[in-house]
Scaffold this active site. Sequence first.
Site, PDB file in Angstrom:
ATOM      1  N   ASP A 232      -0.292 111.732  35.752  1.00 34.77           N
ATOM      2  CA  ASP A 232      -1.438 111.851  34.848  1.00 34.77           C
ATOM      3  C   ASP A 232      -1.088 112.926  33.830  1.00 34.77           C
ATOM      4  OD1 ASP A 232      -4.013 111.525  33.736  1.00 34.77           O
ATOM      5  OD2 ASP A 232      -4.837 113.134  34.955  1.00 34.77           O
ATOM      6  N   SER A 233      -1.946 113.041  32.813  1.00 32.11           N
ATOM      7  CA  SER A 233      -1.770 114.127  31.842  1.00 32.11           C
ATOM      8  C   SER A 233      -2.161 115.464  32.447  1.00 32.11           C
ATOM      9  CB  SER A 233      -2.669 113.881  30.632  1.00 32.11           C
ATOM     10  OG  SER A 233      -4.022 113.893  31.060  1.00 32.11           O
TER      11      SER A 233
ATOM     12  N   CYS B 277      -3.722 107.395  35.091  1.00 32.11           N
ATOM     13  CA  CYS B 277      -4.230 107.878  33.807  1.00 32.11           C
ATOM     14  C   CYS B 277      -4.550 106.628  33.000  1.00 32.11           C
ATOM     15  CB  CYS B 277      -3.159 108.707  33.111  1.00 32.11           C
ATOM     16  SG  CYS B 277      -3.594 109.190  31.433  1.00 32.11           S
TER      17      CYS B 277
ATOM     18  N   GLU C 139     -10.538 119.566  33.658  1.00 35.65           N
ATOM     19  CA  GLU C 139      -9.195 120.179  33.721  1.00 35.65           C
ATOM     20  C   GLU C 139      -9.300 121.705  33.852  1.00 35.65           C
ATOM     21  OE1 GLU C 139      -6.461 118.338  33.877  1.00 35.65           O
ATOM     22  OE2 GLU C 139      -5.013 119.976  33.858  1.00 35.65           O
TER      23      GLU C 139
ATOM     24  N   CYS D 176     -11.578 107.269  32.964  1.00 34.70           N
ATOM     25  CA  CYS D 176     -10.647 108.389  32.842  1.00 34.70           C
ATOM     26  C   CYS D 176     -10.599 109.005  34.230  1.00 34.70           C
ATOM     27  CB  CYS D 176     -11.154 109.413  31.818  1.00 34.70           C
ATOM     28  SG  CYS D 176     -10.245 110.977  31.861  1.00 34.70           S
TER      29      CYS D 176
ATOM     30  N   HIS E  79     -10.120 111.841  35.265  1.00 31.61           N
ATOM     31  CA  HIS E  79     -10.766 113.146  35.433  1.00 31.61           C
ATOM     32  C   HIS E  79     -12.246 112.983  35.823  1.00 31.61           C
ATOM     33  CE1 HIS E  79      -7.222 114.714  33.342  1.00 31.61           C
ATOM     34  NE2 HIS E  79      -7.653 115.948  33.568  1.00 31.61           N
TER      35      HIS E  79
END
Length: 266
Positions: free
Chosen positions: A10-11, A73, A152, A184, A186
């Site tokens: 993932d980012s 992601c 994040e 997403c 997140h």
Amino acid sequence: MDQRPIGVMDSGLGGLSVVRLLHQRLPHESVIFVGDQQHFPYGTRVQDEIRSFALIIGKFLVQQNIKLMVIACNTATAAALTLLQKELPVPVIGVIQPGAVAAVSLPYHDRIGVIATESTINDGAYVRAIKSLSPKTTVLAKATQPLVAIVEHGQTGTLKAQRAVNEQLAVFRQKPVDGLVLGCTHFPFLTKEIMQTLGPTVAIIDPAGETVQLVARVLTKHDALATTTDKGQLTLYSTGAASDLAAGARKWLGKQDLTSKHLALF
Ligand code: DGL
């Protein structure tokens, strides 16, 4: 019968929402996770750039002898799934098709909302995937990029998080939906805030569930499920601040002994 690890990327730490479910449903599988915190967020970048980051990470994971890769992601799935499936010598699974399958499996799916990054929404991948499975479904897609940084940066459970969710999801109060896809990785970490905003009548869809089922099916098909009775190992790498990824992993995976290594890939 294959003890090699599953590679996950993932980012940032959002992909841990997929790792969490992998551990619950396939506890004997080992996982190598790469968070590309150096390039976080992906959602405001152009797809060419995201594709090149995802390919470099995918090649690194292949060097670590993985048996399968999960692009945990949505933004990188939209940009790079086809490329990685072509370039890498292992099966590669994304999260968007599983998310769409989960959405149209709801008993009521006439109106489906999708929240995702700017890049995923601009790509239109979710609308295409849901419409191809259920042409009559109306899809209301909304970019909610500010919510990514809240997760994040460890701000879930705060008043700031609730306010941001209320603001970003206001459209779904005006135009109600049967279900909302968390497009997403997140966002599952904001489920409490999202349920607080939308109330109990909206089904919350985390694509991770269907994604992990797909992982299990692909591994079964290749006779590649881990057969050990030991618990799988988790190895964490961050291209940015390894200590931030480790802190997120301890919080969201509930394991106090987790550490993360820095990965100088770029
Ligand atoms: N977690 C990612 C996703 O599922 C990307 C968030 C970002 O880097 O903008 O899209």
